[in-house]
Design an enzyme around this catalytic site. Sequence first.
Site, PDB file in Angstrom:
ATOM      1  N   ASP A  81       0.919  -1.326  -0.061  1.00  0.00           N
ATOM      2  CA  ASP A  81      -0.060  -0.016  -0.034  1.00  0.00           C
ATOM      3  C   ASP A  81       0.958   1.192   0.279  1.00  0.00           C
ATOM      4  O   ASP A  81       1.405   1.542   0.999  1.00  0.00           O
ATOM      5  CB  ASP A  81      -0.933   0.012   1.245  1.00  0.00           C
ATOM      6  CG  ASP A  81      -1.896   1.097   1.148  1.00  0.00           C
ATOM      7  OD1 ASP A  81      -1.757   2.253   0.617  1.00  0.00           O
ATOM      8  OD2 ASP A  81      -2.848   0.973   2.124  1.00  0.00           O
ATOM      9  N   HIS A  82       0.736   1.947  -1.090  1.00  0.00           N
ATOM     10  CA  HIS A  82       1.815   2.957  -1.310  1.00  0.00           C
ATOM     11  C   HIS A  82       1.446   4.216  -0.305  1.00  0.00           C
ATOM     12  O   HIS A  82       2.239   5.270  -0.187  1.00  0.00           O
ATOM     13  CB  HIS A  82       1.654   3.679  -2.808  1.00  0.00           C
ATOM     14  CG  HIS A  82       3.095   3.759  -3.270  1.00  0.00           C
ATOM     15  ND1 HIS A  82       4.138   4.828  -2.318  1.00  0.00           N
ATOM     16  CD2 HIS A  82       3.825   3.794  -4.188  1.00  0.00           C
ATOM     17  CE1 HIS A  82       5.280   4.614  -2.924  1.00  0.00           C
ATOM     18  NE2 HIS A  82       4.991   4.115  -4.294  1.00  0.00           N
ATOM     19  N   ARG A  83       0.255   4.218   0.293  1.00  0.00           N
ATOM     20  CA  ARG A  83      -0.227   5.023   1.444  1.00  0.00           C
ATOM     21  C   ARG A  83       0.836   4.931   2.511  1.00  0.00           C
ATOM     22  O   ARG A  83       1.167   5.876   3.314  1.00  0.00           O
ATOM     23  CB  ARG A  83      -1.439   5.162   1.830  1.00  0.00           C
ATOM     24  CG  ARG A  83      -2.525   5.322   0.445  1.00  0.00           C
ATOM     25  CD  ARG A  83      -3.835   5.242   0.965  1.00  0.00           C
ATOM     26  NE  ARG A  83      -4.034   4.054   1.369  1.00  0.00           N
ATOM     27  CZ  ARG A  83      -5.421   3.391   2.036  1.00  0.00           C
ATOM     28  NH1 ARG A  83      -6.233   4.310   2.025  1.00  0.00           N
ATOM     29  NH2 ARG A  83      -5.248   2.314   2.336  1.00  0.00           N
TER      30      ARG A  83
END
Length: 467
Positions: free
Chosen positions: A437-439
């Site tokens: 998850d790039h968040r």
Amino acid sequence: MSATMIKEFRLPDLGEGLTESEILSWKVAVGDTVSLNQVIAEVETAKAVVELPSPFAGVIKELHEQPGSVVEVGKPIVSFEVADDAGASPAQAPGAFSPGMGEAPAEAPSAAETPKREPNLVGYGAVVEGSGRPTRRPRNFAPVEASGNLAPVVEPARPADVQVGHVQPAERPRSTPPVRKLAKGLGVDLAQVHGTGPGGLITREDVQDFAGHGGEPAAPPAGPVPVAGGTRPGERETRTPIKGVRKFTAAAMVQSAFTAPHATEFLTVDVTPSLELLAKLKNSREFSGTRLTPLTLAAKAVLVAVRRNPALNSRWDQDNQEIVTFNYVNLGIAAATPRGLMVPNIKDADAMALPQLAQALTALAETARAGKTQPADLSGGTISITNIGVFGIDAGTPILNPGEAAILGLGAVRTMPWEYKGEVALRQVLTLSLSFDHRLVDGEQGSRFLADVGAILAEPGMVLTMV
């Protein structure tokens, strides 16, 4: 002679806030005498197959729902005739469950009389209109096991004649609710019908053919029964209801794919040293009788790498606008079953030594194969592994298990020409696929984590420099 009274048992929320369940089979029949906590039914939630214990000791008076029925939480499913002097709540008995909604008499209390959810066998019952949000009871998460080998975890078909308790109802023909409704309308006894669908499933055509032959049992087909997903001659399509695990998984995967911005990285490594280590460990006294596979070492490598890269073991809390970083690891292992994808997890896997981790992986696989994976075993995961190599696949882009920051895919181990000590040699090679998850995880963090896992599998002795 003591007086008796009728008590209803309502379908409980089976611990995960699920709103409905399908009755798979009854283990009792009307008129049977049952004891407290005796298994009376098997139900399928959106996550798992669960056995329901009886909240009362008494006689089965009425079964309100038939196998195949999808029932909302809080609806009556069975009535008991119990003695007045035995009507105390089972929760008062040592070690017994609290029946909660199952304790309600035949006349259900009004919403005004029931201001909140009441505890029942598992979790809580349906929310009564106008009540506030219930507080969940803390649950004990027992460690579960995982597939030690690189073979897919396959759940066998549930036998309809497995005896539970002292009563065994007759085996029920396999069919779907619409087919049973058709058979009832045509006056057809399904026990006399030969199923030609996948695994002997009775189809609409089987019922119509039987009715067309004047009620005479149709002869079995001369050719082989079509496999699951196949069609009979003349059929151009097969329709399967979307329900249970597949329905839940589909919704969860769509939510994950369109909520968490996925990024995927790949790393191909020479795992020959890991395979040599496995061969040595299998001959050691400490691992005698323990199943060891590349998955075992990959799981341990993930646990070590997570400690060095904690962002991979976190969750995005949208409601509270917080990033939750876990100081423990509940390691999920994706399992492909006929009912759909499941990701049971090993609780506190980071606290396990390699022998205990290997045993937990094996136990997880056996539980999944036996169809005994419980909803609690499928929740609370913090990071997962999926073994796509078992299907002969080298790499892929795994979709995150909802609520987790990362998932590692293991490709197939292949013998390939590889640079080794300045020369080309045949080595055992596999590709790792990491989706995150790039968040929560920056490219640098994801890359460092993947490099750590690869370094451990390429040279297990590297663990000594990381712990």
